[in-house]
Write an enzyme that holds these catalytic residues in place. Structure first.
Site, PDB file in Angstrom:
ATOM      1  N   SER A 119       0.824  -1.182   0.111  1.00 28.67           N
ATOM      2  CA  SER A 119      -0.120   0.016   0.101  1.00 28.67           C
ATOM      3  C   SER A 119       0.918   1.405   0.057  1.00 28.67           C
ATOM      4  CB  SER A 119      -0.792   0.071   1.049  1.00 28.67           C
ATOM      5  OG  SER A 119      -1.371   1.187   1.484  1.00 28.67           O
ATOM      6  N   TYR A 143      -1.652  -0.004  10.202  1.00 30.48           N
ATOM      7  CA  TYR A 143      -2.123  -0.583   8.983  1.00 30.48           C
ATOM      8  C   TYR A 143      -0.718  -0.319   8.188  1.00 30.48           C
ATOM      9  CZ  TYR A 143      -3.774  -0.994   4.219  1.00 30.48           C
ATOM     10  OH  TYR A 143      -3.862  -1.302   2.857  1.00 30.48           O
ATOM     11  N   LYS A 147       1.869  -3.566   6.446  1.00 29.58           N
ATOM     12  CA  LYS A 147       2.191  -3.558   5.273  1.00 29.58           C
ATOM     13  C   LYS A 147       3.854  -3.647   4.952  1.00 29.58           C
ATOM     14  CE  LYS A 147      -1.840  -4.128   3.289  1.00 29.58           C
ATOM     15  NZ  LYS A 147      -2.240  -5.216   2.808  1.00 29.58           N
TER      16      LYS A 147
END
Ligand SMILES: NC(=O)c1ccc[n+]([C@@H]2O[C@H](COP(=O)([O-])OP(=O)(O)OC[C@H]3O[C@@H](n4cnc5c(N)ncnc54)[C@H](O)[C@@H]3O)[C@@H](O)[C@H]2O)c1
Length: 322
Positions: A119, A143, A147
Site C-alpha cells: 500500500s 495498518y 504492510k
C-alpha cells in the site's frame, strides 16, 4: 498457472481473480467468508472458491498441495486505517500473522512466487510531488506498519532464496468492473461509495479535513481504476513466471485529485448533488498521496487504461446499488 488468490471475495480480490481467470490461469479463490454471498465470482465458473483463514498454516499448506498451486496473489487482510489505530493487534494478527503463516505454508509446499498487496500507506508523510519507490518508508499508522513489515519479510526471504515476490503498493483503488466488482467494505470508509450512499440517502458525506495545503483544502489522492489494478497482478505474475527479479512497485497514475474534485466528478456522473458536511481530519490520514507510476511501466509494461477521474466515477455510479 495455478494461482491461489487470498482475499478473493474482497473488492480488489474479485477483480484480480477474474482478470487472472480471463488470462487463462486456473484460479483458486480463498477468503474468510464464503464467496457466493457476493454473487457468482466468474461466469465461466473457472474460479474455485475456498473458505479459509490465511492464519491457518496447516490448512493452507494442504490447499497449496491439493491444488498444485504455482503462485500466490495475497490480498487478504484488514484494511481500515482508523480501525488499525484503535485495534492494532487485530491488524498485526491478520496482516502479519496471516502473512507469516502463508509464507511458511508456501515454503512447505514449495510454492516460490508471490504477488503481495502492499500500500501507499508504507510511505507515511509525503512530499507534494509524486512519490517514487525509493521514498523513505515511514508509515503513519499501524495498518501501514503491517504492510511495511510484510515487505521487509519478503525482502529477507528473497535474499535467502526462499521466495520471489512483487509487492504492489496500491494507491487508492476506485471504480467498478461491471458484473465483477463494486466497491463495498464493512465498515465502509472509502470516499466514492460513501459519497454515493450520501447522494442516495440525503445524509451528508463527511469530508475529513478542509484545511490541508492542497488548493481547495481537502485531501488529495491518486485514484487507480480497480480493473487497471487487477491487470497489474497479471503482469506481475508473468514477470515472476519468466524468472524476473523481486520488485516493489507503485501502482499509481501520477495524477492527484482532491476530495472536493471527486465529489464534483460524482455529481457530474449522477446528474445531482452529493450533500456534504465538513468534519475534523481523521487520525493517520496524510494530506496528499500521489504515486509515480514510471517504474511499473518500465519493469512490467503496465500503464493505466482508465486514469481519468470521470471514467472512474462513471463506472462506480453505473455499478453502485445503495
Ligand atoms: N482498497 C484500497 O484502496 C487499497 C489500497 C491499498 C492496499 N489495499 C490492499 O488490498 C487488499 C484488498 O483490499 P480490498 O479493498 O479488496 O479489501 P476488502 O476488505 O474488500 O478485501 C479483503 C478480503 O480479505 C479477507 N480476509 C481478511 N482477513 C482474512 C484472513 N485472515 N484470512 C482470509 N481472508 C481474509 C476479507 O474477508 C476480505 O474479503 C488488502 O490487503 C488491502 O490492504 C487496498
Amino acid at each position: 498457472m495455478n494461482v491461489l488468490v487470498t482475499g478473493a471475495r474482497g473488492y480488489i480480490g474479485r477483480a484480480v481473480a477474474h482478470r487472472l481467470a480471463d488470462a487463462g490461469h486456473a484460479v483458486v479463490g480463498f477468503d474468510l467468508a464464503p464467496l457466493v454471498e457476493e454473487g457468482p465470482l466468474h461466469t465461466a465458473s473457472s474460479i474455485r472458491q475456498l473458505v479459509g483463514d490465511v492464519r491457518d498454516e496447516e490448512g493452507l499448506t494442504q490447499t497449496l498441495q491439493d491444488h498444485a498451486v504455482d503462485a500466490v496473489v495475497h490480498l487478504a487482510g484488514k484494511i481500515v486505517v482508523s480501525e488499525s489505530v484503535t485495534e492494532p493487534l487485530a491488524y498485526w494478527d491478520h496482516n502479519v500473522g496471516g502473512g507469516i503463516a502463508l509464507l511458511k505454508a508456501m515454503v512447505a509446499a514449495d510454492v516460490r512466487q508471490i504477488v503481495f498487496s502492499s500500500s501507499a500507506a508504507v510511505y507515511g508523510e509525503v512530499a507534494p510531488e509524486p512519490i517514487a519507490e525509493q521514498h523513505r518508508r515511514e508509515p503513519m499508522n499501524p495498518y501501514g506498519r503491517t504492510k511495511l513489515t510484510m515487505e521487509w519479510m519478503l525482502e529477507d526471504l528473497d535474499r535467502a532464496g526462499a521466495v520471489h515476490y512483487v509487492a504492489l503498493r496500491y494507491f487508492n483503488a476506485a471504480g467498478a468492473v461491471p458484473g465483477v466488482t463494486v466497491e463495498r467494505h464493512h465498515p465502509e470508509t472509502h470516499l466514492i461509495p460513501n459519497a454515493l450512499t450520501a447522494a442516495a440517502s440525503g445524509r451528508p458525506l463527511k469530508i475529513f479535513g478542509s484545511d490541508y495545503d492542497t488548493g481547495d483544502g481537502t485531501a488529495m489522492r491518486d485514484y487507480v481504476h480497480v480493473g487497471d489494478l487487477a491487470d497489474a497482478h497479471r503482469v506481475a505474475l508473468d514477470h515472476l513466471a519468466q524468472g524476473g527479479a523481486s520488485l516493489a512497485l507503485n501502482v499509481a497514475t501520477g495524477l492527484g485529485y482532491t476530495v472536493a474534485e471527486v465529489v464534483a466528478s460524482l455529481e457530474r456522473a449522477l446528474g445531482r448533488p452529493v450533500p456534504t458536511v465538513a468534519a475534523d481530519r481523521r487520525p493517520g490520514d496524510p494530506p496528499l498521496l500521489i504515486g509515480r507510476g514510471t517504474a511499473i511501466r518500465e519493469h512490467l509494461g503496465w500503464v493505466p487504461a482508465h486514469p481519468d477521474l470521470d471514467d472512474i466515477t462513471k463506472s462506480a455510479v453505473a455499478a453502485h446499488r445503495p
